[in-house]
Design an enzyme around this catalytic site. Structure first.
Site, PDB file in Angstrom:
ATOM      1  N   ARG A  49     -10.198   1.972  -4.489  1.00 31.76           N
ATOM      2  CA  ARG A  49      -9.557   3.100  -5.147  1.00 31.76           C
ATOM      3  C   ARG A  49      -8.350   3.648  -4.387  1.00 31.76           C
ATOM      4  O   ARG A  49      -7.275   3.850  -4.963  1.00 31.76           O
ATOM      5  CB  ARG A  49     -10.558   4.257  -5.357  1.00 31.76           C
ATOM      6  CG  ARG A  49     -11.448   4.073  -6.541  1.00 31.76           C
ATOM      7  CD  ARG A  49     -12.821   4.607  -6.247  1.00 31.76           C
ATOM      8  NE  ARG A  49     -13.459   3.742  -5.269  1.00 31.76           N
ATOM      9  CZ  ARG A  49     -14.164   2.654  -5.593  1.00 31.76           C
ATOM     10  NH1 ARG A  49     -14.363   2.370  -6.839  1.00 31.76           N
ATOM     11  NH2 ARG A  49     -14.673   1.872  -4.653  1.00 31.76           N
ATOM     12  N   THR A  50      -8.525   3.918  -3.111  1.00 35.32           N
ATOM     13  CA  THR A  50      -7.453   4.590  -2.371  1.00 35.32           C
ATOM     14  C   THR A  50      -6.230   3.680  -2.280  1.00 35.32           C
ATOM     15  O   THR A  50      -5.096   4.102  -2.536  1.00 35.32           O
ATOM     16  CB  THR A  50      -7.962   4.986  -0.974  1.00 35.32           C
ATOM     17  OG1 THR A  50      -9.238   5.613  -1.120  1.00 35.32           O
ATOM     18  CG2 THR A  50      -7.011   5.941  -0.285  1.00 35.32           C
ATOM     19  N   LYS A  78      -2.188 -11.134  17.601  1.00 41.16           N
ATOM     20  CA  LYS A  78      -1.670 -11.710  18.856  1.00 41.16           C
ATOM     21  C   LYS A  78      -1.765 -10.709  19.993  1.00 41.16           C
ATOM     22  O   LYS A  78      -1.241 -10.936  21.077  1.00 41.16           O
ATOM     23  CB  LYS A  78      -0.192 -12.103  18.679  1.00 41.16           C
ATOM     24  CG  LYS A  78       0.075 -13.097  17.584  1.00 41.16           C
ATOM     25  CD  LYS A  78       1.602 -13.320  17.496  1.00 41.16           C
ATOM     26  CE  LYS A  78       2.024 -13.764  16.117  1.00 41.16           C
ATOM     27  NZ  LYS A  78       3.456 -13.555  15.899  1.00 41.16           N
ATOM     28  N   ARG A  99      -5.451   3.700   6.715  1.00 41.32           N
ATOM     29  CA  ARG A  99      -6.918   3.809   6.762  1.00 41.32           C
ATOM     30  C   ARG A  99      -7.397   2.980   7.943  1.00 41.32           C
ATOM     31  O   ARG A  99      -6.996   1.830   8.113  1.00 41.32           O
ATOM     32  CB  ARG A  99      -7.575   3.312   5.480  1.00 41.32           C
ATOM     33  CG  ARG A  99      -9.085   3.181   5.658  1.00 41.32           C
ATOM     34  CD  ARG A  99      -9.813   2.857   4.387  1.00 41.32           C
ATOM     35  NE  ARG A  99      -9.825   3.990   3.486  1.00 41.32           N
ATOM     36  CZ  ARG A  99     -10.548   4.027   2.361  1.00 41.32           C
ATOM     37  NH1 ARG A  99     -11.303   2.994   2.015  1.00 41.32           N
ATOM     38  NH2 ARG A  99     -10.534   5.093   1.595  1.00 41.32           N
ATOM     39  N   HIS A 127     -11.008  12.371   5.014  1.00 42.84           N
ATOM     40  CA  HIS A 127     -10.383  11.607   3.919  1.00 42.84           C
ATOM     41  C   HIS A 127      -9.702  12.643   3.024  1.00 42.84           C
ATOM     42  O   HIS A 127     -10.150  12.944   1.912  1.00 42.84           O
ATOM     43  CB  HIS A 127     -11.469  10.840   3.162  1.00 42.84           C
ATOM     44  CG  HIS A 127     -10.969   9.798   2.212  1.00 42.84           C
ATOM     45  ND1 HIS A 127      -9.653   9.693   1.810  1.00 42.84           N
ATOM     46  CD2 HIS A 127     -11.629   8.788   1.569  1.00 42.84           C
ATOM     47  CE1 HIS A 127      -9.526   8.677   0.971  1.00 42.84           C
ATOM     48  NE2 HIS A 127     -10.707   8.110   0.811  1.00 42.84           N
TER      49      HIS A 127
HETATM   50  N1   CP Z   1     -13.182   6.850  -2.511  1.00 43.10           N
HETATM   51  C1   CP Z   1     -12.681   5.852  -1.747  1.00 43.10           C
HETATM   52  O1   CP Z   1     -12.144   6.081  -0.650  1.00 43.10           O
HETATM   53  O2   CP Z   1     -12.824   4.611  -2.282  1.00 43.10           O
HETATM   54  P1   CP Z   1     -12.264   3.282  -1.631  1.00 43.10           P
HETATM   55  O3   CP Z   1     -13.020   3.060  -0.328  1.00 43.10           O
HETATM   56  O4   CP Z   1     -12.503   2.206  -2.635  1.00 43.10           O
HETATM   57  O5   CP Z   1     -10.809   3.494  -1.329  1.00 43.10           O
END
Ligand code: CP
Length: 301
Positions: A49-50, A78, A99, A127
């Site tokens: 999703r993100t 490397k 992320r 998040h």
């Molecule tokens: N909600 C969320 O962070 O989903 P993903 O891990 O699929 O990005």
């Protein structure tokens, strides 16, 4: 606002301004123009999703993306340091979305590069863009953010979406019910902040009889990948399964949210009830991330 690393960085009026812009974008009242702008999407941890909603958000506003899933295929393999990787990518892109499994990685990125940084999840910490789309979803379904009764269910210790959402909602006079196995409770530093702010909360281990008191039930996955000991995960996996019986007596307006992905904590039979909102919630990620990208890129001009 130069970066978005934690919900604690956002004042309530900044949060509300982002939600309003997202609403205007979704209603097609405004369309920020991101043509000529490039966002680097650096996903060192898996995401559906993100990652895809940031990609969609940029492209639907005319922008472009550089995209990475895992460090395979990059010079990190490397031995290049994270700092050098980030500095190099900041020579090409206008903004970085990152992320990482490492708590604090996004804050570190913001310290070593000059372009805006968005935290798309750092380990078990934060998040914030999920929290923004959760607020957007809550306001859309409940008509307000203030004075709501909200249960957060599941892994509240390692659940970064839960941490960010609680910090975001704390400014709007919520009544929280934290439902988790004893060893997966909300971290003390967050509880202390709630106490200091006079926010009402209770800690529970059972969902029984709770649905009828709620405006929102926010369910989270027990995250196998956060457990150092697989046996500890086995003890708690499947401890909460929300099904039609769990929702008996719930108000018509009560909505079940989940950041997704789910494993088995919401039974498929819930998907066809009026309470299910988790796929629309994922849809809301696009206008919210469009609003954030437009705001940060405009501020960086
Ligand atoms: N909600 C969320 O962070 O989903 P993903 O891990 O699929 O990005």
């Amino acid at each position: 606002m130069k970066n978005l690393i934690s919900m604690r960085d956002l004042a309530p009026q900044e949060t509300l301004a982002l939600l309003q812009l997202a609403e205007d974008i979704e209603a097609k009242r405004v369309r920020p123009d991101l043509s000529g702008r490039l966002a680097a999407l650096l996903f060192f941890e898996p995401s559906t999703r993100t990652h895809f909603s940031f990609d969609t958000a940029m492209k639907r506003l005319g922008g472009q993306t550089l995209s990475m899933s895992g460090s395979g295929g990059t010079s990190a393999q490397k031995g290049e340091s994270l700092a050098d990787t980030l500095k190099t990518i900041s020579m090409y892109a206008d903004l970085i979305v990152i992320r990482s499994a490492i708590e604090g990685a996004a804050r570190y990125a913001a310290e070593v590069i000059d372009i805006p940084v968005i935290n798309a999840g750092d380990g078990a910490n934060q998040h914030p863009t999920q929290a923004l789309l959760d607020l957007y979803s809550i306001r859309k379904t409940q008509g307000r953010l203030e004075d709501l009764s909200i249960a957060l269910v599941g892994d509240l210790k390692f659940g970064r979406t839960a941490h960010s959402l609680v910090q975001a909602l704390a400014r709007f006079r919520p009544r929280f019910s934290f439902v988790s196995p004893e060893h997966l409770g909300m971290p003390y530093y967050i509880l202390e902040d709630l106490q200091a702010a006079g926010v009402s909360y209770r800690q529970l281990t059972s969902l029984d009889g709770l649905a009828c008191e709620l405006d929102v039930m926010y369910v989270t996955r027990i995250q196998r990948e956060r457990f150092a000991d697989p046996e500890e995960y086995e003890k708690v996996k499947g401890c909460y399964v929300v099904n039609r019986a769990t929702l008996a007596g719930a108000r018509e307006s009560m909505r079940v949210l989940h950041p997704l992905p789910r494993v088995n904590e919401i039974a498929a039979e819930v998907d066809t009830t009026r309470h299910a909102y988790y796929f629309q919630q994922a849809h809301n990620g696009v206008p919210v991330r469009q609003a954030l990208l437009a705001t940060l890129l405009e501020a960086a001009e």
